[in-house]
Scaffold this motif. Structure first.
Motif, mmCIF file in Angstrom:
data_model
loop_
_atom_site.group_PDB
_atom_site.id
_atom_site.type_symbol
_atom_site.label_atom_id
_atom_site.label_comp_id
_atom_site.label_asym_id
_atom_site.label_seq_id
_atom_site.Cartn_x
_atom_site.Cartn_y
_atom_site.Cartn_z
ATOM 1 N N ARG A 14 0.814 -1.220 0.000
ATOM 2 C CA ARG A 14 0.000 0.000 0.000
ATOM 3 C C ARG A 14 0.842 1.261 0.000
ATOM 4 O O ARG A 14 0.407 2.316 -0.444
ATOM 5 C CB ARG A 14 -0.923 0.022 1.231
ATOM 6 N N SER A 15 2.061 1.164 0.519
ATOM 7 C CA SER A 15 2.885 2.374 0.602
ATOM 8 C C SER A 15 3.920 2.453 -0.529
ATOM 9 O O SER A 15 4.778 3.331 -0.516
ATOM 10 C CB SER A 15 3.570 2.438 1.969
ATOM 11 N N LEU A 16 3.835 1.567 -1.504
ATOM 12 C CA LEU A 16 4.783 1.640 -2.624
ATOM 13 C C LEU A 16 4.555 2.943 -3.394
ATOM 14 O O LEU A 16 3.433 3.248 -3.796
ATOM 15 C CB LEU A 16 4.587 0.443 -3.571
ATOM 16 N N ASP A 17 5.624 3.684 -3.597
ATOM 17 C CA ASP A 17 5.510 4.993 -4.243
ATOM 18 C C ASP A 17 5.695 4.828 -5.750
ATOM 19 O O ASP A 17 6.799 4.917 -6.274
ATOM 20 C CB ASP A 17 6.568 5.934 -3.660
ATOM 21 N N ALA A 18 4.570 4.533 -6.445
ATOM 22 C CA ALA A 18 4.626 4.303 -7.893
ATOM 23 C C ALA A 18 3.277 4.653 -8.512
ATOM 24 O O ALA A 18 2.273 4.814 -7.804
ATOM 25 C CB ALA A 18 4.956 2.839 -8.179
ATOM 26 N N ASP A 19 3.257 4.778 -9.832
ATOM 27 C CA ASP A 19 2.013 5.016 -10.575
ATOM 28 C C ASP A 19 1.650 3.847 -11.484
ATOM 29 O O ASP A 19 0.529 3.753 -11.959
ATOM 30 C CB ASP A 19 2.140 6.272 -11.446
ATOM 31 N N HIS A 20 2.624 2.984 -11.752
ATOM 32 C CA HIS A 20 2.386 1.836 -12.638
ATOM 33 C C HIS A 20 2.745 0.549 -11.891
ATOM 34 O O HIS A 20 3.858 0.423 -11.365
ATOM 35 C CB HIS A 20 3.217 1.946 -13.914
ATOM 36 N N PHE A 21 1.805 -0.373 -11.863
ATOM 37 C CA PHE A 21 1.953 -1.580 -11.061
ATOM 38 C C PHE A 21 1.915 -2.774 -12.011
ATOM 39 O O PHE A 21 0.875 -3.085 -12.586
ATOM 40 C CB PHE A 21 0.846 -1.635 -10.008
ATOM 41 N N VAL A 22 3.070 -3.386 -12.197
ATOM 42 C CA VAL A 22 3.223 -4.439 -13.200
ATOM 43 C C VAL A 22 3.040 -5.795 -12.524
ATOM 44 O O VAL A 22 3.809 -6.156 -11.634
ATOM 45 C CB VAL A 22 4.625 -4.374 -13.855
ATOM 46 N N THR A 23 1.996 -6.524 -12.935
ATOM 47 C CA THR A 23 1.799 -7.863 -12.386
ATOM 48 C C THR A 23 2.317 -8.891 -13.388
ATOM 49 O O THR A 23 2.339 -8.640 -14.589
ATOM 50 C CB THR A 23 0.320 -8.168 -12.070
ATOM 51 N N PHE A 24 2.718 -10.041 -12.890
ATOM 52 C CA PHE A 24 3.300 -11.049 -13.775
ATOM 53 C C PHE A 24 2.225 -11.720 -14.624
ATOM 54 O O PHE A 24 2.511 -12.213 -15.703
ATOM 55 C CB PHE A 24 4.062 -12.102 -12.951
ATOM 56 N N HIS A 25 0.989 -11.750 -14.138
ATOM 57 C CA HIS A 25 -0.041 -12.494 -14.878
ATOM 58 C C HIS A 25 -1.066 -11.566 -15.544
ATOM 59 O O HIS A 25 -0.762 -10.420 -15.813
ATOM 60 C CB HIS A 25 -0.652 -13.573 -13.989
ATOM 61 N N HIS A 26 -2.291 -12.063 -15.789
ATOM 62 C CA HIS A 26 -3.159 -11.453 -16.799
ATOM 63 C C HIS A 26 -3.785 -10.111 -16.424
ATOM 64 O O HIS A 26 -4.422 -9.491 -17.260
ATOM 65 C CB HIS A 26 -4.233 -12.452 -17.237
ATOM 66 N N LYS A 27 -3.652 -9.657 -15.181
ATOM 67 C CA LYS A 27 -4.095 -8.275 -14.902
ATOM 68 C C LYS A 27 -3.122 -7.273 -15.497
ATOM 69 O O LYS A 27 -3.401 -6.073 -15.548
ATOM 70 C CB LYS A 27 -4.260 -8.045 -13.393
ATOM 71 N N TRP A 28 -1.948 -7.769 -15.908
ATOM 72 C CA TRP A 28 -0.961 -7.009 -16.676
ATOM 73 C C TRP A 28 -0.476 -5.770 -15.914
ATOM 74 O O TRP A 28 0.053 -5.927 -14.820
ATOM 75 C CB TRP A 28 -1.546 -6.679 -18.058
ATOM 76 N N VAL A 29 -0.700 -4.564 -16.446
ATOM 77 C CA VAL A 29 -0.173 -3.354 -15.814
ATOM 78 C C VAL A 29 -1.340 -2.496 -15.338
ATOM 79 O O VAL A 29 -2.218 -2.158 -16.132
ATOM 80 C CB VAL A 29 0.694 -2.533 -16.797
ATOM 81 N N ILE A 30 -1.358 -2.159 -14.062
ATOM 82 C CA ILE A 30 -2.397 -1.291 -13.525
ATOM 83 C C ILE A 30 -1.790 0.104 -13.380
ATOM 84 O O ILE A 30 -0.806 0.288 -12.669
ATOM 85 C CB ILE A 30 -2.910 -1.818 -12.167
ATOM 86 N N SER A 31 -2.385 1.065 -14.084
ATOM 87 C CA SER A 31 -1.869 2.429 -14.008
ATOM 88 C C SER A 31 -2.836 3.274 -13.200
ATOM 89 O O SER A 31 -4.039 3.268 -13.454
ATOM 90 C CB SER A 31 -1.673 3.011 -15.409
ATOM 91 N N GLY A 32 -2.293 3.984 -12.222
ATOM 92 C CA GLY A 32 -3.113 4.810 -11.318
ATOM 93 C C GLY A 32 -3.158 4.155 -9.955
ATOM 94 O O GLY A 32 -3.529 3.000 -9.810
ATOM 95 N N ARG A 33 -2.759 4.959 -8.966
ATOM 96 C CA ARG A 33 -2.650 4.474 -7.600
ATOM 97 C C ARG A 33 -3.977 4.032 -7.009
ATOM 98 O O ARG A 33 -4.074 3.037 -6.318
ATOM 99 C CB ARG A 33 -2.145 5.659 -6.762
ATOM 100 N N GLU A 34 -5.033 4.841 -7.313
ATOM 101 C CA GLU A 34 -6.328 4.541 -6.694
ATOM 102 C C GLU A 34 -6.869 3.200 -7.168
ATOM 103 O O GLU A 34 -7.347 2.392 -6.365
ATOM 104 C CB GLU A 34 -7.329 5.641 -7.042
ATOM 105 N N LEU A 35 -6.775 2.978 -8.469
ATOM 106 C CA LEU A 35 -7.229 1.700 -9.033
ATOM 107 C C LEU A 35 -6.413 0.553 -8.434
ATOM 108 O O LEU A 35 -6.954 -0.491 -8.062
ATOM 109 C CB LEU A 35 -7.081 1.722 -10.565
ATOM 110 N N PHE A 36 -5.111 0.772 -8.300
ATOM 111 C CA PHE A 36 -4.253 -0.264 -7.715
ATOM 112 C C PHE A 36 -4.712 -0.600 -6.288
ATOM 113 O O PHE A 36 -4.847 -1.778 -5.931
ATOM 114 C CB PHE A 36 -2.789 0.206 -7.704
ATOM 115 N N LEU A 37 -4.977 0.421 -5.489
ATOM 116 C CA LEU A 37 -5.366 0.172 -4.090
ATOM 117 C C LEU A 37 -6.709 -0.558 -4.012
ATOM 118 O O LEU A 37 -6.901 -1.441 -3.182
ATOM 119 C CB LEU A 37 -5.417 1.494 -3.304
ATOM 120 N N GLU A 38 -7.635 -0.210 -4.924
ATOM 121 C CA GLU A 38 -8.924 -0.921 -4.998
ATOM 122 C C GLU A 38 -8.702 -2.405 -5.321
ATOM 123 O O GLU A 38 -9.312 -3.281 -4.712
ATOM 124 C CB GLU A 38 -9.751 -0.350 -6.159
#
Ligand SMILES: [Zn+2]
Length: 301
Positions: free
Chosen positions: A198-222
């Motif tokens: 939750r405290s990772l300071d980033a805007d792009h969250f790269v997952t290894f599998h099919h959710k792929w890349v989540i861009s935007g902190r709020e969406l990531f936290l959801e």
């Protein structure tokens, strides 16, 4: 950086080498970090194994040692590889890797063959290790190691501040939820690691599998909340089921992890592990009580 790769996503010094089906298992999304001095490839996927590498690589980093995160190493046999020290045992021998899963012999036999034949497993004797907080300077880009145990003891995320990106490995944010059923897994550690994410300071969250890349902190936290809620929903369903006294086997047969339609030879093992893990934890918390040997019931309060 002009990497020639179908569906690649470029984020400054980071390029996501998108896997087949957006990285759906057995494939995965690898990540390339290119500095002015050095290029590091994170988690060489099965897609990398099929297509080959689009560029020169100086080092391989692994988020953790599991069959689907290493098959592309078959193209990179002379490239130094690093992982967290707690996972190194899986790279040095196939027996070491099998000990991390802890499968029953009936399941392990076929899986061991699959890991060798379909995922190109070859032991490496020259494994380097990193630890939480280590920072690697690639020249104008750096990789920060964030130890996020739970899926395996050595699972790590990698933060690249210059790309505002973080590689999350198998904290993969899917509807299935966290996978914590191996011998080298820990549910409590997984929850602590999710909290740390939750405290990772980033805007792009790269997952290894099919959710792929989540861009935007709020969406990531959801998505992180939904991913973590799979655990509490599983426990709620178990508590309902155990309002009448039940055994571990009863809980395993009821299936709190896989849908009834899933017919794979490891399902029984995983369901049993899950029942053991959750019942042990809920007994400790006083939410479940052992009413007679091996028989458990939800407490009234
Ligand atoms: Zn994994």
């Amino acid at each position: 950086m002009n990497i020639d790769w179908p569906d690649a996503l470029e984020l400054g010094p980071v390029t996501v080498l998108t896997g087949l089906d957006k990285g759906k298992y057995p494939h995965g999304n690898s990540m390339l970090v290119q500095g002015s001095q050095e290029t590091i490839l994170i988690d060489p996927s099965l897609t990398v194994a099929h297509r080959g590498m689009p560029t020169q690589v100086d080092q391989i980093f692994l988020s953790h040692v599991h069959e689907d995160h290493i098959p592309g190493m078959s193209h990179l046999k002379d490239v130094p590889v690093s992982c967290h020290e707690a996972d190194a045992v899986g790279l040095t021998s196939i027996d070491g890797l099998m000990s991390m899963y802890g499968l029953p012999p009936s399941v392990e036999e076929d899986f061991r063959q699959e890991v060798i034949e379909d995922f190109n497993y070859e032991p490496r004797s020259d494994v380097s290790t990193f630890s939480d907080g280590d920072v690697f300077d690639l020249g104008d880009a750096e990789i920060q190691v964030v130890h996020t145990p739970g899926h395996t003891h050595g699972h790590c995320a990698f933060l690249v501040p210059q790309a505002r990106a973080v590689f999350l490995g198998d904290i993969e944010l899917s509807g299935f939820g966290p996978y914590y059923f191996d011998a080298h897994s820990s549910l409590d550690s997984f929850e602590q690691s999710l909290n740390r994410c939750r405290s990772l300071d980033a805007d792009h969250f790269v997952t290894f599998h099919h959710k792929w890349v989540i861009s935007g902190r709020e969406l990531f936290l959801e998505m992180l909340d939904a991913f973590e809620n799979v655990i509490s929903n599983r426990e709620s369903a178990m508590l309902d089921f155990m309002s009448e006294p039940k055994s571990i086997d009863d809980c395993a047969s009821e299936r709190f992890v896989y849908r009834p339609s899933v017919d794979m030879n490891f399902v029984g093992h995983v369901e049993t592990r899950s029942a053991q893990i959750h019942i042990a934890r809920m007994v400790k918390q006083g939410r479940v009580v052992e009413v007679s040997e091996g028989i458990y019931r939800t407490t009234d309060h």
